[in-house]
Design an enzyme around this catalytic site. Structure first.
Site, PDB file in Angstrom:
ATOM      1  N   TYR A 140       0.834  -1.211   0.000  1.00  0.00           N
ATOM      2  CA  TYR A 140       0.000   0.000   0.000  1.00  0.00           C
ATOM      3  C   TYR A 140       0.868   1.260   0.000  1.00  0.00           C
ATOM      4  CZ  TYR A 140      -3.169   3.649   1.513  1.00  0.00           C
ATOM      5  OH  TYR A 140      -3.859   4.834   1.607  1.00  0.00           O
ATOM      6  N   SER A 188      -2.466  13.810   8.410  1.00  0.00           N
ATOM      7  CA  SER A 188      -3.486  13.482   7.408  1.00  0.00           C
ATOM      8  C   SER A 188      -4.878  13.442   8.020  1.00  0.00           C
ATOM      9  CB  SER A 188      -3.151  12.116   6.806  1.00  0.00           C
ATOM     10  OG  SER A 188      -4.249  11.620   6.070  1.00  0.00           O
ATOM     11  N   TYR A 234      -8.846  16.271   3.761  1.00  0.00           N
ATOM     12  CA  TYR A 234      -9.616  15.696   2.660  1.00  0.00           C
ATOM     13  C   TYR A 234     -10.968  16.350   2.744  1.00  0.00           C
ATOM     14  CZ  TYR A 234      -6.338  12.354   0.792  1.00  0.00           C
ATOM     15  OH  TYR A 234      -5.270  11.795   0.157  1.00  0.00           O
ATOM     16  N   THR A 268      -5.842  18.866   0.111  1.00  0.00           N
ATOM     17  CA  THR A 268      -5.388  17.982  -0.970  1.00  0.00           C
ATOM     18  C   THR A 268      -6.448  17.893  -2.055  1.00  0.00           C
ATOM     19  OG1 THR A 268      -4.019  16.766   0.565  1.00  0.00           O
ATOM     20  CG2 THR A 268      -4.575  15.651  -1.498  1.00  0.00           C
ATOM     21  N   LYS A 319      -2.693  21.380  -2.159  1.00  0.00           N
ATOM     22  CA  LYS A 319      -1.730  20.306  -2.464  1.00  0.00           C
ATOM     23  C   LYS A 319      -2.186  19.513  -3.683  1.00  0.00           C
ATOM     24  CE  LYS A 319       0.504  16.278  -0.252  1.00  0.00           C
ATOM     25  NZ  LYS A 319      -0.182  15.060  -0.720  1.00  0.00           N
ATOM     26  N   HIS A 370       1.241  13.400  -5.842  1.00  0.00           N
ATOM     27  CA  HIS A 370       0.838  12.431  -4.810  1.00  0.00           C
ATOM     28  C   HIS A 370       1.762  11.208  -4.844  1.00  0.00           C
ATOM     29  CE1 HIS A 370      -2.865  11.956  -2.163  1.00  0.00           C
ATOM     30  NE2 HIS A 370      -2.313  10.767  -1.998  1.00  0.00           N
ATOM     31  N   ARG A 418       0.734   8.320  -7.129  1.00  0.00           N
ATOM     32  CA  ARG A 418      -0.356   7.434  -6.691  1.00  0.00           C
ATOM     33  C   ARG A 418      -1.698   7.812  -7.293  1.00  0.00           C
ATOM     34  NH1 ARG A 418       1.025   4.753  -1.975  1.00  0.00           N
ATOM     35  NH2 ARG A 418      -0.953   4.971  -0.863  1.00  0.00           N
ATOM     36  N   ASP A 436       6.602  18.093  -3.380  1.00  0.00           N
ATOM     37  CA  ASP A 436       6.908  16.712  -2.989  1.00  0.00           C
ATOM     38  C   ASP A 436       6.749  15.800  -4.190  1.00  0.00           C
ATOM     39  OD1 ASP A 436       4.306  15.498  -3.250  1.00  0.00           O
ATOM     40  OD2 ASP A 436       3.804  15.966  -1.166  1.00  0.00           O
ATOM     41  N   SER A 437       7.045  14.543  -3.995  1.00  0.00           N
ATOM     42  CA  SER A 437       6.940  13.450  -4.965  1.00  0.00           C
ATOM     43  C   SER A 437       8.310  13.068  -5.521  1.00  0.00           C
ATOM     44  CB  SER A 437       5.972  13.766  -6.113  1.00  0.00           C
ATOM     45  OG  SER A 437       4.650  13.938  -5.595  1.00  0.00           O
ATOM     46  N   GLY A 438       8.909  12.091  -4.861  1.00  0.00           N
ATOM     47  CA  GLY A 438      10.178  11.548  -5.328  1.00  0.00           C
ATOM     48  C   GLY A 438      11.382  11.946  -4.502  1.00  0.00           C
ATOM     49  N   VAL A 439      11.186  12.837  -3.513  1.00  0.00           N
ATOM     50  CA  VAL A 439      12.331  13.266  -2.704  1.00  0.00           C
ATOM     51  C   VAL A 439      12.797  12.115  -1.812  1.00  0.00           C
ATOM     52  CG1 VAL A 439      13.090  14.823  -0.883  1.00  0.00           C
ATOM     53  CG2 VAL A 439      11.589  15.663  -2.712  1.00  0.00           C
ATOM     54  N   ARG A 440      14.050  11.749  -1.936  1.00  0.00           N
ATOM     55  CA  ARG A 440      14.605  10.647  -1.140  1.00  0.00           C
ATOM     56  C   ARG A 440      15.825  11.083  -0.340  1.00  0.00           C
ATOM     57  NH1 ARG A 440      10.441   9.604  -2.082  1.00  0.00           N
ATOM     58  NH2 ARG A 440       9.438   7.896  -3.183  1.00  0.00           N
ATOM     59  N   GLY A 500       7.951  12.253   2.050  1.00  0.00           N
ATOM     60  CA  GLY A 500       6.864  11.287   2.140  1.00  0.00           C
ATOM     61  C   GLY A 500       7.337   9.895   2.521  1.00  0.00           C
TER      62      GLY A 500
HETATM   63  C1  LIG Z   1       0.886   5.456   2.000  1.00  0.00           C
HETATM   64  C2  LIG Z   1       0.627   6.861   1.591  1.00  0.00           C
HETATM   65  C3  LIG Z   1      -0.494   7.518   2.078  1.00  0.00           C
HETATM   66  C4  LIG Z   1      -0.719   8.840   1.745  1.00  0.00           C
HETATM   67  N1  LIG Z   1      -1.787   9.487   2.306  1.00  0.00           N
HETATM   68  C5  LIG Z   1      -1.977  10.788   2.030  1.00  0.00           C
HETATM   69  C6  LIG Z   1      -3.005  11.501   2.678  1.00  0.00           C
HETATM   70  O1  LIG Z   1      -3.720  10.971   3.515  1.00  0.00           O
HETATM   71  N2  LIG Z   1      -3.183  12.806   2.342  1.00  0.00           N
HETATM   72  C7  LIG Z   1      -2.381  13.439   1.402  1.00  0.00           C
HETATM   73  O2  LIG Z   1      -2.576  14.614   1.138  1.00  0.00           O
HETATM   74  N3  LIG Z   1      -1.383  12.781   0.801  1.00  0.00           N
HETATM   75  C8  LIG Z   1      -1.159  11.487   1.099  1.00  0.00           C
HETATM   76  N4  LIG Z   1      -0.104  10.833   0.516  1.00  0.00           N
HETATM   77  C9  LIG Z   1       0.787  11.566  -0.421  1.00  0.00           C
HETATM   78  C10 LIG Z   1       1.952  12.256   0.317  1.00  0.00           C
HETATM   79  O3  LIG Z   1       1.515  13.354   1.065  1.00  0.00           O
HETATM   80  C11 LIG Z   1       3.008  12.772  -0.682  1.00  0.00           C
HETATM   81  O4  LIG Z   1       2.388  13.602  -1.631  1.00  0.00           O
HETATM   82  C12 LIG Z   1       3.736  11.630  -1.406  1.00  0.00           C
HETATM   83  O5  LIG Z   1       4.066  10.609  -0.491  1.00  0.00           O
HETATM   84  C13 LIG Z   1       4.988  12.153  -2.079  1.00  0.00           C
HETATM   85  O6  LIG Z   1       5.615  11.151  -2.832  1.00  0.00           O
HETATM   86  P1  LIG Z   1       6.915  10.347  -2.307  1.00  0.00           P
HETATM   87  O7  LIG Z   1       6.544   9.731  -1.022  1.00  0.00           O
HETATM   88  O8  LIG Z   1       7.167   9.334  -3.367  1.00  0.00           O
HETATM   89  O9  LIG Z   1       8.031  11.344  -2.187  1.00  0.00           O
HETATM   90  C14 LIG Z   1       0.151   9.507   0.845  1.00  0.00           C
HETATM   91  C15 LIG Z   1       1.274   8.840   0.344  1.00  0.00           C
HETATM   92  C16 LIG Z   1       1.534   7.534   0.714  1.00  0.00           C
HETATM   93  C17 LIG Z   1       2.780   6.867   0.188  1.00  0.00           C
HETATM   94  O1  LIG Z   2      -3.412   6.433  -0.254  1.00  0.00           O
HETATM   95  C1  LIG Z   2      -3.291   7.627  -0.487  1.00  0.00           C
HETATM   96  O2  LIG Z   2      -2.438   8.075  -1.260  1.00  0.00           O
HETATM   97  C2  LIG Z   2      -4.173   8.572   0.149  1.00  0.00           C
HETATM   98  O3  LIG Z   2      -3.976   9.722  -0.067  1.00  0.00           O
HETATM   99  C3  LIG Z   2      -5.279   8.177   1.024  1.00  0.00           C
HETATM  100  C4  LIG Z   2      -6.573   8.372   0.603  1.00  0.00           C
HETATM  101  C5  LIG Z   2      -7.623   8.002   1.435  1.00  0.00           C
HETATM  102  C6  LIG Z   2      -7.386   7.473   2.673  1.00  0.00           C
HETATM  103  C7  LIG Z   2      -6.067   7.290   3.090  1.00  0.00           C
HETATM  104  C8  LIG Z   2      -5.016   7.662   2.280  1.00  0.00           C
END
Ligand SMILES: Cc1cc2nc3c(=O)[nH]c(=O)nc-3n(C[C@H](O)[C@H](O)[C@H](O)COP(=O)(O)O)c2cc1C
Ligand SMILES: O=C(O)C(=O)c1ccccc1
Length: 389
Positions: free
Chosen positions: A46, A128, A152, A178, A260, A284, A287, A315-319, A338
């Site tokens: 997940y 979150s 959300y 978001t 976001k 995201h 995702r 964000d997205s891809g920062v390691r 993230g």
């Molecule tokens: C398991 C998981 C759950 C996430 N849940 C949320 C969330 O609840 N709300 C949200 O705005 N972003 C959520 N995100 C997105 C993160 O805030 C972020 O945008 C993302 O992890 C960035 O990408 P990266 O982890 O590959 O760097 C989620 C990401 C992951 C991996």
């Molecule tokens: O899984 C996710 O990326 C996410 O943002 C999310 C959406 C709904 C509930 C929990 C996490």
């Protein structure tokens, strides 16, 4: 000046003289593989999984890797100050922890452990809406440490109004809305296992403790979990929202608001026109829209469009620390971390999250110095070249 984030390097070497080595790797790009090996498929799938065939997540990495830093020498980098001005506040470093839902699937102490790690390291924690711990509990554990709330935006106005009231009352300073998840995308890793944590009532703590949410249920959650989960699924997001609806949030939240999931310069301009304070350039973590533009490729256009009106986050891809540097050079004021901290949590709880933050910031501090900068503000597009594709 007091210590530098880079001093973590010497701390590690000094401990090594007594035979101790770090419990986790210091290359943050190795954590995913290690977590997959240790924690088994469901939960890690997940977290690590993304939309479609994973091309967006790969593009996020490729877009950062393709940019290369061009270091400068003989500049005084002896004393460095990593602080960053974001949303009218001063952060100790250009970094915060991204909002990630359902952290209890990684560790029993979940959001609280991550929040305490962020607080100890002096970086903001973004909680979150889909947290597995009620926001009041996380807030209480954090004392007066900097915390932001990710919304959300629910279909039900009363639930949204109630979330905003609760978040404000327990000290969340910034609202992060978001917008890229009005529906959950096609995610084959989760679909193949038919695994979604909140369908089991995990990651729904804010909803199941909310008076406006509970008032719509015929029976208490513990008597009819399925009905409660169905109400959550029905209302947690709203694909019908449009730009004029932002007025409702502006009216009910008097602190900074950040949108976001913005990738187009025109959407960033619309955010500024709607009285918002910032945007997070993000897909995201790959995702949501399979085939979407890499977040780092979208960043310069958004920064050029609104960088003088809004705080632009990324964000997205920062390691790693050099990824943070590259994001600043592409126009971000600060970066959300993230998945790496989520893996740190899964591997070693609060200590694991602290390890991840310390590694990323030490590496960032060193990258900054070794590239010829003493502060984030002087980093610019002139510090990067782009490899031919
Ligand atoms: C398991 C998981 C759950 C996430 N849940 C949320 C969330 O609840 N709300 C949200 O705005 N972003 C959520 N995100 C997105 C993160 O805030 C972020 O945008 C993302 O992890 C960035 O990408 P990266 O982890 O590959 O760097 C989620 C990401 C992951 C991996
Ligand atoms: O899984 C996710 O990326 C996410 O943002 C999310 C959406 C709904 C509930 C929990 C996490």
């Amino acid at each position: 000046m007091a210590g530098h984030r880079a001093d973590f390097q010497y701390e590690i070497y000094l401990r090594g003289m007594t035979g101790e080595v770090p419990r986790l790797p210091t290359d943050m790009s190795r954590l995913e593989e290690l977590t997959e090996r240790r924690l088994g498929p469901g939960p890690v799938g997940y977290v690590a999984g993304s939309a479609g065939n994973g091309s967006t997540a790969r593009a996020n990495r490729a877009a950062l890797d393709r940019r290369r830093i061009v270091p400068r020498v003989l500049r005084d980098v002896h004393e460095r100050d990593l602080s960053a001005e974001v949303l009218g506040r001063t952060l100790s470093a250009p970094l915060a922890l991204a909002p990630v839902g359902v952290l209890s699937i990684m560790h029993p102490e979940a959001e609280t452990a991550a929040a305490l790690a962020a607080a100890a390291q002096g970086v903001p924690f973004v909680l979150s809406s889909a947290s597995s711990t009620p926001m009041e509990q996380v807030a209480e554990a954090m004392g007066d440490a900097e915390r932001w709330f990710q919304l959300y935006w629910a279909k039900d106005r009363e639930v949204t109004r109630s979330f905003l009231e609760r978040a404000r009352a327990c000290g969340f300073a910034v609202l992060v809305v978001t917008l890229d998840t009005p529906l959950l995308a096609w995610r084959p890793r989760d679909l193949d296992q038919a695994y979604l944590p909140f369908l089991r009532g995990v990651g729904t703590a804010n909803y199941f403790t909310d008076p406006a949410f509970l008032s719509g249920l015929a029976r208490p959650v513990h008597e009819d979990l399925d009905a409660a989960v169905l109400r959550f699924v029905d209302l947690f997001a709203d694909p019908g929202k449009t730009w004029p609806d932002l007025a409702f949030l502006r009216e009910h939240w008097d602190g900074p608001i950040v949108l976001k999931g913005v990738l187009h310069p025109d959407d960033a301009r619309a955010a500024a026109d709607a009285g918002m304070d910032g945007v997070v350039v993000s897909n995201h973590g790959g995702r949501q829209v399979a085939g979407a533009i890499a977040a780092a490729d979208a960043l310069p256009g958004v920064a050029a469009a609104v960088g003088d009106r809004l705080s632009v986050l990324f964000d997205s891809g920062v390691r790693t620390g050099d990824d943070v540097f590259k994001a600043l050079a592409l126009g971000a004021r600060a970066v959300l971390l993230g998945r790496p901290y989520v893996y740190g949590l899964g591997l070693d709880g609060r200590a694991g999250v602290e390890h991840v933050i310390r590694c990323v910031l030490a590496e960032f501090d060193l990258t900054l110095a070794l590239s010829g900068h003493a502060a984030p503000a002087t980093v610019s597009a002139a510090d990067l070249v782009e490899d031919a594709r």
